[in-house]
Design an enzyme around this catalytic site. Structure first.
Site, short mmCIF file in Angstrom:
data_model
loop_
_atom_site.label_atom_id
_atom_site.label_comp_id
_atom_site.label_asym_id
_atom_site.label_seq_id
_atom_site.Cartn_x
_atom_site.Cartn_y
_atom_site.Cartn_z
N ASP A 15 -0.71 1.40 74.36
CA ASP A 15 -1.46 2.65 74.51
C ASP A 15 -0.49 3.84 74.58
OD1 ASP A 15 -4.09 4.01 75.31
OD2 ASP A 15 -2.77 4.59 76.96
N GLU A 25 -0.14 2.50 69.42
CA GLU A 25 -1.05 3.62 69.17
C GLU A 25 -0.24 4.89 68.98
OE1 GLU A 25 -4.47 6.48 70.95
OE2 GLU A 25 -2.74 5.83 72.11
C1 ARE Z 1 -9.33 11.70 81.56
C2 ARE Z 1 -10.14 12.97 81.43
C3 ARE Z 1 -9.22 14.18 81.36
C4 ARE Z 1 -8.28 14.19 82.55
C5 ARE Z 1 -7.52 12.88 82.62
C6 ARE Z 1 -6.60 12.77 83.81
O1 ARE Z 1 -10.95 12.91 80.27
O2 ARE Z 1 -10.03 15.36 81.37
O3 ARE Z 1 -7.37 15.27 82.44
O4 ARE Z 1 -8.45 11.80 82.66
O5 ARE Z 1 -7.35 12.66 84.99
C7 ARE Z 1 -8.65 8.09 77.80
C8 ARE Z 1 -9.60 9.23 77.54
C9 ARE Z 1 -9.16 10.50 78.23
C10 ARE Z 1 -8.95 10.23 79.71
C11 ARE Z 1 -7.85 9.18 79.81
C12 ARE Z 1 -7.47 8.83 81.25
O6 ARE Z 1 -9.67 9.47 76.15
O7 ARE Z 1 -10.20 11.48 78.10
O8 ARE Z 1 -8.57 11.44 80.37
O9 ARE Z 1 -8.35 7.96 79.20
O10 ARE Z 1 -8.55 8.38 81.96
C13 ARE Z 1 -3.85 11.82 72.50
C14 ARE Z 1 -2.83 10.70 72.66
C15 ARE Z 1 -3.45 9.33 72.52
C16 ARE Z 1 -4.69 9.16 73.40
C17 ARE Z 1 -5.65 10.29 73.04
C18 ARE Z 1 -6.92 10.23 73.89
O11 ARE Z 1 -1.77 10.86 71.73
O12 ARE Z 1 -2.47 8.38 72.94
O13 ARE Z 1 -5.02 11.56 73.26
N1 ARE Z 1 -5.32 7.84 73.25
C19 ARE Z 1 -5.06 6.76 74.25
C20 ARE Z 1 -6.30 5.93 74.50
C21 ARE Z 1 -7.33 6.76 75.25
C22 ARE Z 1 -6.78 7.10 76.62
C23 ARE Z 1 -5.33 7.35 76.64
C24 ARE Z 1 -4.53 7.21 75.52
C25 ARE Z 1 -4.69 7.56 77.95
O14 ARE Z 1 -6.77 5.38 73.32
O15 ARE Z 1 -8.56 6.09 75.37
O16 ARE Z 1 -7.44 8.30 77.10
O17 ARE Z 1 -4.34 6.27 78.43
C26 ARE Z 1 -4.21 15.12 68.37
C27 ARE Z 1 -2.91 14.35 68.57
C28 ARE Z 1 -3.17 13.05 69.31
C29 ARE Z 1 -3.96 13.28 70.56
C30 ARE Z 1 -5.25 13.99 70.22
C31 ARE Z 1 -6.11 14.27 71.43
O18 ARE Z 1 -4.99 14.45 67.42
O19 ARE Z 1 -2.32 14.07 67.32
O20 ARE Z 1 -1.93 12.44 69.63
O21 ARE Z 1 -4.24 11.98 71.15
O22 ARE Z 1 -4.95 15.21 69.57
O23 ARE Z 1 -5.44 15.11 72.30
#
Ligand code: ARE
Length: 511
Positions: free
Chosen positions: A222, A253
């Site tokens: 992740d 990812e």
């Molecule tokens: C949650 C709340 C937030 C709060 C945070 C901390 O929603 O408001 O600030 O908690 O308390 C998932 C959810 C998030 C969640 C997080 C933790 O999607 O909403 O936040 O869990 O509970 C980027 C990253 C990529 C990531 C995506 C979501 O690069 O790695 O954001 N994806 C993975 C998982 C997710 C997970 C996380 C990572 C965290 O698959 O499910 O988040 O472990 C452009 C960029 C991307 C970027 C994207 C969005 O496209 O190129 O890199 O992705 O914008 O910002």
């Protein structure tokens, strides 16, 4: 043009059959039954993996035995198994599992014992378990209690990490054009582990190593993009060194729109990558956006800016993209119904990357967690011994079209290229995989009648989009239509609007 096609139909009708497919169910009716098409085999390379998003360990174990193994799925991506934050005040959102409190294996999906039992039962059913490894960060919330009862505060996790184990930026990531910002600051405010530290690396390796000892065969990494690639490489090297006899499968990812500081190719040395462009391209083609058509997909591959096929895990949608997390893009989801099924038929038939099938719970709200009791306990998929896949759980992996095509993928794996490509230059396409399989997709609003040239051996085949072979090999399951391929490798068929047809040698009737 159309007359020529019809002429070909009648000319070949002595040897071929004209078959009418009901525009039925690419999407299943209320109860989807198990269709046994293949005996379980030991997992080698993952031909198709399925993400059973938010399923419990007990349910996954049952699903491995009753459905996944028998239908040719080779691996399951499970939700993160570590202790996570519990957010009752937020209605137990699905994303609480991406906030790590400790590496104790007590989560919303079940206990350590449940996890071990699942890994064992799935392995016995020929299905490998890949764990979602959240190793970039801990929590975003300032304090709380985790799913194993651990009290924590941000940057201070008892017996695990103290403030010196975190990067100093301590501000949210704001600039994806700046590699330092992306790797040293906090993804959505999540406490960012200092992965350059030996102590932190060792703690992460201990966690992943415990899972390998339990029988986990691979990891999704992740937020890999938020860990310096050389540091992630060091962690994974140490993990592999500890398990020299285990062929771990790693996929990372790295959301790479092609415009940012960090690129997917930076991670090829550590393992495969999830290629996010693929699902967007498929979505645009099947939705007909920006002039895209299915016919254009003939050349889909590295030339489109995708990773080399051997490096890529591909998907139509994932748990983020289906609900608008993880950036934008026009991704198809189960909510698109037949269109979604057809896109998955294409993905599973087209020889690029390793396909990942998404399996969802139904949602209206992008934050909403899985089906659960009032106290946040996840409800079982099974009710009275039957999978409940027509309400709160969607089970796309059981849709006949998707499940049937998993068998197609396995049967055609050894032919790397597309053969006998045909299209109407728009949204009707067909292609073969040498002498092992052939697929046709009609995404137009009118029927497609055509005589297709294949390299398949003469015989009677089941349309696996509707159902594979029955257990004794003498009939097609689920009343799937039989397609007759003649001595010249041709068959004639009529595909109603929004349907597909796929044949492969392992679903050839014995007589
Ligand atoms: C949650 C709340 C937030 C709060 C945070 C901390 O929603 O408001 O600030 O908690 O308390 C998932 C959810 C998030 C969640 C997080 C933790 O999607 O909403 O936040 O869990 O509970 C980027 C990253 C990529 C990531 C995506 C979501 O690069 O790695 O954001 N994806 C993975 C998982 C997710 C997970 C996380 C990572 C965290 O698959 O499910 O988040 O472990 C452009 C960029 C991307 C970027 C994207 C969005 O496209 O190129 O890199 O992705 O914008 O910002």
């Amino acid at each position: 043009m159309w007359k020529i096609v019809l002429g070909a139909v009648s000319a070949s009708s002595l040897l071929g059959l004209v078959i009418l497919f009901s525009p039925s169910a690419l999407v299943p009716a209320l109860s989807s039954e198990v269709s046994l098409t293949q005996a379980p085999a030991a997992p080698a390379t993952p031909t198709t993996l399925v993400h059973l998003f938010e399923w419990t360990w007990a349910d996954i174990a049952t699903e491995c035995e009753t459905y996944l193994g028998p239908n040719g799925y080779r691996a399951v991506q499970i939700s993160p198994p570590h202790e996570h934050i519990v957010l009752a005040d937020y209605g137990y959102p699905w994303w609480q599992r991406y906030q790590v409190v400790s590496y104790q294996l007590e989560s919303r999906s079940g206990s350590r014992a449940d996890l071990q039992a699942m890994i064992d039962r799935c392995r016995d059913a020929g299905v490998a378990i890949y764990a979602d490894a959240v190793i970039n960060h801990m929590t975003g919330f300032e304090s709380g209690v985790g799913s194993a009862g651990t009290r924590f505060s941000k940057y201070d996790y008892p017996d695990l990490y103290a403030p010196e184990d975190f990067h100093n930026c301590r501000q949210p990531v704001t600039n994806y054009d700046d590699a330092e910002n992306v790797t040293q600051c906090e993804l959505v405010g999540l406490a960012d582990l200092n992965t350059s530290s030996n102590a932190v690396q060792t703690t992460i390796v201990d966690y992943m190593s415990e899972l390998v000892d339990m029988g986990v065969a691979g990891f999704r990494i992740d937020a890999a993009k938020h860990i310096r690639n050389e540091e992630l490489g060091q962690i994974l090297d140490q993990l592999r060194d500890r398990h020299p006899d285990t062929d771990l499968y790693i996929y990372q990812e790295v959301i790479d729109p092609g415009t940012e500081a960090i690129r997917k190719q930076d991670f090829y040395d550590s393992g495969n990558v999830l290629d996010f462009k693929y699902g967007r391209f498929i979505g645009e083609a099947f939705l007909g956006l920006e002039g895209q058509t299915l016919a254009n997909l003939q050349t889909l591959g590295e030339g489109w800016g995708l990773a080399p096929s051997s490096q890529a895990v591909v998907f139509t949608d994932n748990h983020d993209k289906q609900r608008g997390h993880g950036g934008g893009g026009d991704y198809l989801t189960y909510k698109n119904g037949d269109l979604y099924a057809l896109a998955n038929v294409f993905m599973l038939a087209f020889p690029y990357g390793k396909p990942q099938v998404m399996s969802s719970f139904a949602f209206d709200d992008s934050e909403q967690g899985p089906p659960a009791e009032a106290d946040g306990t996840t409800r079982s998929v099974y009710q009275n011994g039957q999978a409940n896949c027509s309400g709160e759980w969607v089970c796309e992996h059981r849709w006949p079209a998707i499940s049937g095509m998993v068998g197609f993928r396995n049967a055609t794996q050894s032919v790397a290229e597309v053969t006998n490509w045909w299209s109407n230059q728009a949204n009707q396409i067909a292609f073969g995989r040498g002498n092992l399989g052939f697929v046709a997709i009609n995404r137009e609003a009118q029927p497609l009648t055509h005589t297709f040239q294949t390299q398949l051996p003469q015989g009677r085949y089941c349309n696996v989009v509707q159902g594979g072979l029955s257990a004794d090999g003498a009939a097609c399951a689920n009343d799937a239509k039989v397609v007759l391929v003649n001595r010249a490798g041709q068959f004639t068929a009529t595909l109603p609007e929004m349907t597909a047809l796929a044949l492969h040698v392992e679903a050839k009737l014995s007589r």
